[in-house]
Scaffold this motif. Structure first.
Motif, mmCIF file in Angstrom:
data_model
loop_
_atom_site.group_PDB
_atom_site.id
_atom_site.type_symbol
_atom_site.label_atom_id
_atom_site.label_comp_id
_atom_site.label_asym_id
_atom_site.label_seq_id
_atom_site.Cartn_x
_atom_site.Cartn_y
_atom_site.Cartn_z
ATOM 1 N N LYS A 1 0.832 -1.209 0.000
ATOM 2 C CA LYS A 1 0.000 0.000 0.000
ATOM 3 C C LYS A 1 0.867 1.260 0.000
ATOM 4 O O LYS A 1 0.689 2.160 -0.828
ATOM 5 C CB LYS A 1 -0.913 0.035 1.239
ATOM 6 C CG LYS A 1 -1.818 -1.173 1.420
ATOM 7 C CD LYS A 1 -2.761 -0.995 2.581
ATOM 8 C CE LYS A 1 -2.103 -0.871 3.939
ATOM 9 N NZ LYS A 1 -1.405 -2.094 4.396
ATOM 10 N N THR A 2 1.793 1.316 0.945
ATOM 11 C CA THR A 2 2.649 2.500 1.064
ATOM 12 C C THR A 2 3.539 2.653 -0.166
ATOM 13 O O THR A 2 3.761 3.764 -0.654
ATOM 14 C CB THR A 2 3.506 2.392 2.345
ATOM 15 O OG1 THR A 2 2.626 2.384 3.470
ATOM 16 C CG2 THR A 2 4.468 3.553 2.468
ATOM 17 N N THR A 3 4.035 1.528 -0.686
ATOM 18 C CA THR A 3 4.892 1.583 -1.879
ATOM 19 C C THR A 3 4.137 2.207 -3.045
ATOM 20 O O THR A 3 4.678 3.051 -3.777
ATOM 21 C CB THR A 3 5.355 0.158 -2.257
ATOM 22 O OG1 THR A 3 5.897 -0.464 -1.091
ATOM 23 C CG2 THR A 3 6.400 0.195 -3.345
ATOM 24 N N LYS B 1 3.636 5.972 -2.389
ATOM 25 C CA LYS B 1 4.890 6.718 -2.601
ATOM 26 C C LYS B 1 5.204 6.861 -4.080
ATOM 27 O O LYS B 1 5.773 7.866 -4.509
ATOM 28 C CB LYS B 1 6.057 6.026 -1.874
ATOM 29 C CG LYS B 1 6.019 6.234 -0.373
ATOM 30 C CD LYS B 1 7.247 5.650 0.291
ATOM 31 C CE LYS B 1 7.233 5.975 1.785
ATOM 32 N NZ LYS B 1 8.416 5.449 2.480
ATOM 33 N N TYR C 1 0.430 14.701 -0.055
ATOM 34 C CA TYR C 1 0.801 13.364 0.431
ATOM 35 C C TYR C 1 0.904 13.391 1.956
ATOM 36 O O TYR C 1 1.624 14.218 2.520
ATOM 37 C CB TYR C 1 2.140 12.946 -0.196
ATOM 38 C CG TYR C 1 2.730 11.687 0.392
ATOM 39 C CD1 TYR C 1 2.126 10.457 0.178
ATOM 40 C CD2 TYR C 1 3.903 11.726 1.140
ATOM 41 C CE1 TYR C 1 2.667 9.291 0.718
ATOM 42 C CE2 TYR C 1 4.458 10.572 1.664
ATOM 43 C CZ TYR C 1 3.832 9.354 1.454
ATOM 44 O OH TYR C 1 4.366 8.211 1.981
ATOM 45 N N ALA D 1 2.192 11.188 4.936
ATOM 46 C CA ALA D 1 3.003 10.002 5.225
ATOM 47 C C ALA D 1 2.416 9.214 6.391
ATOM 48 O O ALA D 1 1.620 9.735 7.175
ATOM 49 C CB ALA D 1 4.434 10.419 5.524
ATOM 50 N N GLN D 2 2.834 7.977 6.489
ATOM 51 C CA GLN D 2 2.318 7.099 7.542
ATOM 52 C C GLN D 2 2.890 7.465 8.910
ATOM 53 O O GLN D 2 2.222 7.371 9.914
ATOM 54 C CB GLN D 2 2.670 5.656 7.194
ATOM 55 C CG GLN D 2 2.074 4.624 8.107
ATOM 56 C CD GLN D 2 2.436 3.218 7.656
ATOM 57 O OE1 GLN D 2 3.105 3.021 6.636
ATOM 58 N NE2 GLN D 2 2.011 2.235 8.405
ATOM 59 N N ASP E 1 -1.768 8.029 3.707
ATOM 60 C CA ASP E 1 -1.292 6.730 4.183
ATOM 61 C C ASP E 1 -1.757 6.513 5.624
ATOM 62 O O ASP E 1 -1.230 7.122 6.546
ATOM 63 C CB ASP E 1 0.235 6.678 4.096
ATOM 64 C CG ASP E 1 0.758 5.249 4.089
ATOM 65 O OD1 ASP E 1 -0.024 4.331 4.423
ATOM 66 O OD2 ASP E 1 1.935 5.049 3.744
ATOM 67 N N GLU E 2 -2.723 5.683 5.782
ATOM 68 C CA GLU E 2 -3.321 5.365 7.082
ATOM 69 C C GLU E 2 -3.655 6.627 7.887
ATOM 70 O O GLU E 2 -3.178 6.807 9.017
ATOM 71 C CB GLU E 2 -2.410 4.430 7.869
ATOM 72 C CG GLU E 2 -2.154 3.137 7.108
ATOM 73 C CD GLU E 2 -1.570 2.033 7.969
ATOM 74 O OE1 GLU E 2 -1.749 2.082 9.179
ATOM 75 O OE2 GLU E 2 -0.960 1.121 7.407
#
Lengths: 268, 302
Positions: free
Chosen positions: A52-54, A57, A86, A88-89, A171-172
């Motif tokens: 998911k994060t990949t 990003k 964006y 970030a997590q 992200d989350e």
């Protein structure tokens, strides 16, 4: 000024074909095919390490696609930093940063201000409104390191909102949020999408995924893609997470585990 | 009496006045650059650069060229070498820094030991010669201070984003690699122009101690830079007076004062700082508000 007033591109917000994403030459997910239209929310669902994060990003131009076709707002990823926000997590914790909450939210405007641009009244209003909708206005003068995890998360969500972007990559975002703050965040995203903004959200929260327009179920590959109803099936979730809870006919909560090959057999 | 103790040493001795001027310029430049060194956790690379200039200065002295040029070459070699080792070996950055740190220091000592002609210069390189500062040194320091301040001001936004997370810089359209490189170049330039005054070892102390002290009390970046420069300036003044009256090496006494100020500030500050103290006292900063906002659309746009 609203998001809708400066929407500029007319095609899909994101278009991915045979996309392979990962770190260096090592692919984390292959064969990604999806399109995100304007005003829609796509959730990325999957266990830790599912990619998911990949993928987020890569969409944010923090990673270069390994292969395939990817267009974000009609151009290569990273072509318009002011139009993409964006979140970030993870956020900095545990060490001194001489920043107040409002300073963190103001950073959202750096993309449009560049190195030497002077913040205008519009910039400041965008910051104030983002803090207002995320209910962090009262924290504006508080040092970042004085905030709890949930407060900090709300400040960073406000930062993503303050950019006034057409595409949110989150992200989350609901991690660390209590129920009230989670409802606030969901309401914000709902209002933004009504105004024409789009969002791609990585989440473990199936409730959040069920409320989105599209979902991608990931497990280092695309397990399922489509509407939440099509994607979030017990079979697919069991295959992805190895465990699934559902209400049986008698109303009793049944938790099922995927013990190798017998998991699928036990599902209806 | 007070005038004799605190002011006369600088008005009656030209070398002390020069030392104060040079030291204050070092304090300003270290206040600016040291703030980012502390916030980004670059202390180790700062230390490595401070030592890495040694062979460059030694070779420059051998060749009869200005030591500042040799120091610049040494610092550039360190920065390029760290990047090369990190990329080629996939070792962590601090391993690459440590390897080059000891390698360059050893090379510098080897060069100096083979050239007995300037063994005394080793002490000068390491600990500086602030009491022997010339007008030319002052001019070089002034030009470098203005240049570093201008670059830091121009790059303040990406630098701040780097302090939060390099990905924040990239996602905002600022290349984290480029601005990290610029930040390293500023550290290197600070070391290079300051080594003739406070020395390569002690410039590191001036980079860290005032900024670390300022970080304990600052809530804004500008405040931290200003406070760091003022604390650095106070350390220079106090250190020079200590040196004058107690006959202690000037560079060392400046760094001792800066370090003592940090330790004193740490003792003075409540454990964990104000924010943590408030939390410990059970004061929630703000409740998490429930409910969906009605004006979300306007709130997130401009």
């Amino acid at each position: 000024m609203t998001v809708a007033s400066h929407l500029r591109s007319s095609g899909p917000v994101v278009e991915a074909r045979s996309l392979s994403v990962g770190y260096g030459k090592g692919a984390v997910i292959d064969g990604l095919d999806f399109t995100l239209e304007r005003g829609r929310v796509l959730t990325l669902v999957g266990a830790n390490g599912s990619g998911k994060t990949t993928l987020l990003k890569t969409l944010a131009a923090l990673l270069v696609p390994i292969s395939g076709h990817l267009r974000v707002l009609g151009a290569a990823p990273g072509a318009s930093p002011t139009r993409v926000a964006y979140l970030a997590q993870f956020h900095p914790t545990g060490f001194i940063l001489p920043l107040r909450a409002i300073d963190v939210v103001r950073m959202a405007r750096y993309a449009s201000l560049g190195l030497l641009g002077r913040a205008s009244r519009d910039d400041e209003q965008a910051v104030e409104r983002a803090m207002d909708v995320m209910t962090v206005s009262e924290l504006r003068e508080e040092p970042l390191d004085a905030l709890s995890g949930g407060q900090r998360q709300r400040v960073f969500i406000a930062q993503a909102l303050a950019r006034g972007a057409e595409l949110l990559l989150l992200d989350e975002p609901a991690a660390n949020l209590d129920r009230g703050a989670r409802e606030t965040y969901r309401g914000v995203v709902r209002d933004l999408t009504r105004a024409g903004c789009s969002a791609i959200v990585a989440t473990h929260d199936l409730e959040e995924a069920a409320c989105s327009d599209q979902a991608l179920l990931l497990a280092q590959r695309v397990v399922a893609s489509g509407t939440p109803r099509e994607v979030l099936t017990a079979r697919a979730l069991l295959s992805t997470f190895g465990v699934v809870a559902r209400h049986g006919e008698d109303g009793v909560l049944v938790v099922e585990h995927d013990h190798g090959c017998d998991g699928d057999r036990r599902m209806p | 009496m007070i005038h004799d103790a605190l002011i006369a040493p600088f008005t009656a001795n030209g070398f002390m006045a020069n030392a104060l001027a040079a030291g204050l310029l070092v304090a300003v430049v270290c206040g600016i650059v040291g703030t980012f060194v502390v916030l980004r956790g670059l202390a180790f690379i700062g230390d490595a650069l401070a030592h890495g200039v040694l062979p460059g200065v030694a070779v420059a002295t051998l060749l009869g060229v200005p030591g500042m040029i040799g120091a610049a070459v040494g610092a550039a070699t360190m920065i390029v070498g760290i990047g090369f080792i990190t990329r080629r070996s996939r070792l962590s950055g601090d391993t690459a820094i440590g390897l080059l740190f000891v390698g360059m220091l050893a090379l510098g000592v080897a060069i100096v030991s083979r050239s007995g002609a300037f063994s005394g210069d080793l002490v000068r390189i390491l600990f500086g010669e602030i009491l022997g500062v010339t007008g030319r040194d002052l001019l070089a320091q002034l030009v470098a201070t203005v240049a570093i301040a201008a670059v830091a001001y121009t790059c303040r936004r990406p630098f701040l984003l780097l302090c939060i997370d390099p990905e924040q810089a990239d996602a905002s359209g600022f290349s984290s690699r480029l601005f990290h490189g610029i930040m390293l170049a500023l550290i290197a330039l600070t070391v290079v122009v300051s080594f003739s005054t406070v020395g390569t070892l002690l410039v590191f102390g001036m980079l860290l101690a005032p900024a670390a002290t300022a970080a304990l009390f600052s809530r804004r970046l500008g405040t931290m830079i200003a406070l760091s420069s003022v604390i650095g300036g106070g350390s220079v003044y106090g250190g020079l007076l200590l040196s004058f009256h107690a006959n202690i090496a000037a560079g060392a006494s400046i760094t001792l004062v800066a370090t003592a100020l940090f330790l004193g500030a740490l003792a003075f500050r409540r454990p964990g700082g104000g924010a943590h103290a408030r939390r410990a006292a059970g004061q929630e900063l703000a409740p998490s508000a429930a409910g969906t906002p009605s004006s979300a659309r306007e709130g997130a746009t401009t």
